[in-house]
Write a protein that holds these residues in place. Structure first.
Motif, PDB file in Angstrom:
ATOM      1  N   ARG B  18      30.943  13.858 -14.092  1.00  0.00           N
ATOM      2  CA  ARG B  18      32.203  13.542 -14.748  1.00  0.00           C
ATOM      3  C   ARG B  18      32.281  12.023 -14.864  1.00  0.00           C
ATOM      4  N   VAL B  19      32.525  11.521 -16.063  1.00  0.00           N
ATOM      5  CA  VAL B  19      32.563  10.072 -16.253  1.00  0.00           C
ATOM      6  C   VAL B  19      33.852   9.668 -16.966  1.00  0.00           C
ATOM      7  N   THR B  20      34.276   8.438 -16.653  1.00  0.00           N
ATOM      8  CA  THR B  20      35.485   7.902 -17.257  1.00  0.00           C
ATOM      9  C   THR B  20      35.215   6.494 -17.758  1.00  0.00           C
ATOM     10  N   VAL B  21      35.639   6.217 -18.976  1.00  0.00           N
ATOM     11  CA  VAL B  21      35.573   4.890 -19.573  1.00  0.00           C
ATOM     12  C   VAL B  21      37.004   4.411 -19.775  1.00  0.00           C
ATOM     13  N   LYS B  50      44.884   8.986 -31.798  1.00  0.00           N
ATOM     14  CA  LYS B  50      46.225   8.949 -31.212  1.00  0.00           C
ATOM     15  C   LYS B  50      46.148   9.163 -29.693  1.00  0.00           C
ATOM     16  N   ALA B  51      45.180   8.511 -29.114  1.00  0.00           N
ATOM     17  CA  ALA B  51      44.956   8.409 -27.662  1.00  0.00           C
ATOM     18  C   ALA B  51      44.453   9.677 -27.007  1.00  0.00           C
ATOM     19  N   SER B  52      44.947  10.843 -27.466  1.00  0.00           N
ATOM     20  CA  SER B  52      44.612  12.072 -26.740  1.00  0.00           C
ATOM     21  C   SER B  52      44.322  13.264 -27.637  1.00  0.00           C
ATOM     22  N   ASN B  53      44.363  13.068 -28.949  1.00  0.00           N
ATOM     23  CA  ASN B  53      44.103  14.176 -29.875  1.00  0.00           C
ATOM     24  C   ASN B  53      42.617  14.315 -30.122  1.00  0.00           C
ATOM     25  N   LEU B  54      42.079  15.493 -29.824  1.00  0.00           N
ATOM     26  CA  LEU B  54      40.647  15.747 -29.992  1.00  0.00           C
ATOM     27  C   LEU B  54      40.356  16.046 -31.455  1.00  0.00           C
ATOM     28  N   GLU B  70      46.873   0.859 -21.410  1.00  0.00           N
ATOM     29  CA  GLU B  70      45.748   1.389 -20.633  1.00  0.00           C
ATOM     30  C   GLU B  70      45.385   2.803 -21.071  1.00  0.00           C
ATOM     31  N   PHE B  71      44.102   2.982 -21.354  1.00  0.00           N
ATOM     32  CA  PHE B  71      43.612   4.241 -21.912  1.00  0.00           C
ATOM     33  C   PHE B  71      42.302   4.626 -21.247  1.00  0.00           C
ATOM     34  N   THR B  72      42.029   5.937 -21.234  1.00  0.00           N
ATOM     35  CA  THR B  72      40.775   6.405 -20.684  1.00  0.00           C
ATOM     36  C   THR B  72      40.166   7.475 -21.572  1.00  0.00           C
ATOM     37  N   LEU B  73      38.840   7.465 -21.606  1.00  0.00           N
ATOM     38  CA  LEU B  73      38.051   8.537 -22.204  1.00  0.00           C
ATOM     39  C   LEU B  73      37.313   9.194 -21.053  1.00  0.00           C
ATOM     40  N   THR B  74      37.438  10.504 -20.936  1.00  0.00           N
ATOM     41  CA  THR B  74      36.772  11.239 -19.865  1.00  0.00           C
ATOM     42  C   THR B  74      35.853  12.287 -20.461  1.00  0.00           C
ATOM     43  N   ILE B  75      34.659  12.374 -19.914  1.00  0.00           N
ATOM     44  CA  ILE B  75      33.732  13.461 -20.231  1.00  0.00           C
ATOM     45  C   ILE B  75      33.606  14.274 -18.956  1.00  0.00           C
ATOM     46  N   SER B  76      34.011  15.536 -19.023  1.00  0.00           N
ATOM     47  CA  SER B  76      34.163  16.308 -17.785  1.00  0.00           C
ATOM     48  C   SER B  76      32.835  16.719 -17.170  1.00  0.00           C
ATOM     49  N   SER B  77      31.847  16.994 -17.996  1.00  0.00           N
ATOM     50  CA  SER B  77      30.537  17.403 -17.498  1.00  0.00           C
ATOM     51  C   SER B  77      29.498  16.945 -18.511  1.00  0.00           C
ATOM     52  N   LEU B  78      28.827  15.844 -18.197  1.00  0.00           N
ATOM     53  CA  LEU B  78      27.919  15.224 -19.158  1.00  0.00           C
ATOM     54  C   LEU B  78      26.812  16.171 -19.610  1.00  0.00           C
ATOM     55  N   GLN B  79      26.581  16.161 -20.910  1.00  0.00           N
ATOM     56  CA  GLN B  79      25.478  16.901 -21.503  1.00  0.00           C
ATOM     57  C   GLN B  79      24.451  15.913 -22.058  1.00  0.00           C
TER      58      GLN B  79
END
Lengths: 128, 107
Positions: B18-21, B50-54, B70-79
């Motif tokens: 799990r990674v966060t930017v 819009k910060a959180s819309n996929l 302050e904003f974050t991008l998270t990838i829950s399980s890297l592929q």
């Protein structure tokens, strides 16, 4: 599928001019703001310019203001970037981008100003 | 002009992590933030707006959060396909500005 295809890049001497084109297809071109974004070799993304959909307002990065002109021809679904007084630091891949996507918020329909669809890019090299 | 600062600049991680930017704006941009993924020699691809819309078609392991500065991008399980460079961008006001990028590398 929505498509943007850039053309017009190439090698130009410092002080020279070049005109980039971006041909759009499979969407109503006139109803979207369009932009140019560039990326110098090995560097990050830099917004260059945007032209609005409704009144044709234009916006420029300070680094290109007074030298570059963005325009659009809605009858041809084509976006342009006229680049004059080119400098070595203008060397980059130039991407055109369409705003979007559409979304609903509290039952109101909006168009996001993010860069939704990108072309493949065209390389501009400024060198003697 | 609004400055966008991403951290880290480089991130080494393994498949399944799990990674966060993080992306910080020099002034409030409300939720007018997008995240892009770019692979070498390719155009950027919109992931989040819009910060959180996929964006449609983007895997649900990607998520965005934050507002204001302050904003974050998270990838829950890297592929394996996720190893790329990620950029944030504000579209609150002109000139639009990007973060400097975060390169996600395989550990």
């Amino acid at each position: 599928e929505v498509q943007l295809v850039e053309s017009g890049g190439g090698l130009v001497q410092p002080g020279g001019s070049l005109r980039l084109s971006c041909a759009a297809s499979r969407f109503t071109f006139s109803t979207f703001a369009m932009s140019w974004v560039r990326q110098a070799p090995g560097k990050g993304l830099e917004w260059v310019s945007t032209v609005s959909d409704n009144d044709g307002s234009t916006y420029y990065a300070d680094s290109v203001k007074g030298r570059f002109t963005i325009s659009r021809d809605n009858s041809k679904s084509t976006l342009y970037l006229q680049m004059n007084s080119l400098r070595a630091e203008d060397t980059a891949v130039y991407y055109c981008a369409k705003e979007g996507p559409h979304y609903y918020d509290s039952s109101i329909y909006y168009t996001s100003r993010s860069f939704h669809i990108w072309g493949q890019g065209t390389l501009v090299t400024v060198s003697s | 002009d609004i400055q966008m600062t991403q951290s880290p600049s480089t991130l080494s991680a393994s498949v399944g992590d799990r990674v966060t930017v993080t992306c910080r704006a020099s002034q409030s941009i409300s939720s007018w933030l997008a995240w892009y993924q770019q692979k070498p020699g390719k155009a950027p691809k919109l992931l989040i707006y819009k910060a959180s819309n996929l964006e449609t078609g983007v895997p649900s392991r990607f998520s965005g959060s934050g507002s204001g500065t302050e904003f974050t991008l998270t990838i829950s399980s890297l592929q394996p396909d996720d190893f790329a460079t990620y950029y944030c961008q504000q579209y609150n006001s002109y000139p639009y500005t990007f973060g400097q990028g975060t390169k996600l590398e395989i550990k």
